[in-house]
Design an enzyme around this catalytic site. Structure first.
Site, short mmCIF file in Angstrom:
data_model
loop_
_atom_site.label_atom_id
_atom_site.label_comp_id
_atom_site.label_asym_id
_atom_site.label_seq_id
_atom_site.Cartn_x
_atom_site.Cartn_y
_atom_site.Cartn_z
CB ALA A 124 -1.04 0.18 1.21
NE ARG A 243 9.83 0.75 -11.41
CZ ARG A 243 10.45 1.90 -10.80
NH1 ARG A 243 11.82 1.97 -10.85
NH2 ARG A 243 9.69 2.74 -10.28
CD GLU A 363 4.16 -3.66 -9.21
OE1 GLU A 363 5.50 -3.93 -9.34
OE2 GLU A 363 3.43 -4.38 -8.90
CB SER A 366 5.24 4.53 -19.81
OG SER A 366 4.78 3.14 -20.02
#
Length: 379
Positions: A124, A243, A363, A366
């Site tokens: 979170a 990632r 996450e 771009s």
């Protein structure tokens, strides 16, 4: 670099592929339609060791390498990106962070059930006014001596409604800005902790996405991860590894759409021949295959660097940036190749196209990946 996969890696890839075909493919359309969390499937993923793949076996993990993780993630995401993101969050954002930074007591109490798949976790960080700008945390954790008092709201939390343990990032000392942020382990069911309504999303609709509300939640001091003020650095380190997971999810979405488009192009006829014999379609497939292979190599590179203990901020960002774009481009073309059939749910590619978009957002968008990459190459 050796591009040959080991026998163990091939076995893991095949096991994940078989699981996806046999356990995830049935009813995947219905789960997407009904926003149904794949609870039984996730339970089986835990039993297979897919929810703590890289964690040391002494903490309930499978002790695998990061390339194996990429391979398994791709196979799961080919069929069900919602199940893949559950796997990614539990592996990359929750287990990896706890194994690297938590105390031994925290590892025994929390990491072991998470890595063994007995429970799942959530991470979170995002808030209504703190998405890409993670330093602008409004959730507070007031130091009360032997505990912290947690107040605030977190948004877009994957596994939000089904997790047992939550890693929560909160501001303890606003004057110190990012150096005043801490990370805490919060248990489901604690007084004052509420789970908001499920989000109605464009894609990954089987994923359990909620807001979290903290109203004077008492968090014991021993549930803080690391030293006081370590929370922001903890979050950034965890996201670097995360990632790879999302890049692998994007890779799986792309390769799943490509495989469906290739199969369709070999059977669908137009102008008295299979459409793969038409250059317009053949060239689309050639571009898709090339881009997917390049994305896979970027994922492998980041995974190998992670296992070698190298800084993966640049390679992870490159993998996520490129793979997520390939996922969007490939799924759009897969729908186009299917024509009218691509626009209906029965043929799966429309779902993959909807699932692909989020890989460019969560996450780290771009745009954030480009900031990370540009700062790295400017050094």
């Amino acid at each position: 670099m050796d591009f040959n996969l080991s026998e163990e890696q091939l076995m893991i890839q095949q096991a994940a592929r078989d699981f996806a075909q046999n356990e995830l493919l049935p009813e995947v359309i219905e789960r997407d339609r009904d926003q149904k969390f794949p609870a039984e499937q996730v339970k089986k993923m835990g039993e297979m060791g897919l929810l703590g793949m890289m964690v040391d076996p002494k903490y309930g993990g499978a002790g695998m390498d990061s390339v194996s993780y990429v391979l398994a993630m791709e196979e799961i995401a080919k069929i069900d990106a919602s199940a893949a993101v559950v796997m990614s969050v539990n592996n990359s954002l929750v287990c990896a962070g706890l194994e690297k930074f938590a105390s031994e007591e925290q590892k025994v109490k929390y990491l072991t059930p998470l890595a063994s798949g007995k429970v799942i976790g959530a991470f979170a960080l995002s808030e209504p006014e703190a998405g890409s700008d993670a330093t602008s945390q409004k959730t507070t954790a007031e130091d009360k001596g032997d505990y912290y008092l947690l107040n605030g709201i977190k948004n877009w939390i994957t596994n939000g409604g089904t997790a047992s343990y939550y890693i929560v990032i909160a501001q303890t000392d606003p004057e110190k800005k990012h150096k005043g942020i801490n990370a805490f382990i919060v248990e489901r069911g604690w007084e004052g902790f509420e789970i908001g309504p499920k989000e109605d999303k464009l894609g990954i609709r089987g994923s359990d996405t909620h807001s979290l509300i903290f109203n004077n939640v008492k968090v014991p001091k021993e549930n803080r991860i690391g030293e006081d003020g370590f929370g922001f650095n903890f979050a950034m380190a965890v996201l670097n590894g995360g990632r790879i997971g999302i890049a692998s999810q994007a890779l799986g979405i792309a390769s799943g759409a490509y495989e469906l488009a290739l199969k369709y192009a070999k059977t669908r006829k137009a102008f008295k021949t299979e459409i793969i014999n038409h250059q317009a379609i053949a060239f689309k497939l050639a571009d898709m295959a090339t881009q997917i292979t390049a994305a896979r190599m970027l994922c492998f590179k980041a995974a190998c660097e992670k296992d070698a203990g190298k800084d993966i901020s640049e390679s992870g960002a490159m993998a996520k940036l490129y793979a997520s774009q390939v996922a969007m481009d490939t799924t759009i073309e897969a729908v186009q190749i299917h024509g009218g059939y691509g626009y209906v749910k029965e043929y799966h590619v429309e779902r993959l196209m909807r699932d692909a978009k989020i890989t460019q957002i969560y996450e780290g968008t771009s745009e954030i990946q480009k900031i990370v990459i540009s700062r790295s190459i400017a050094k």
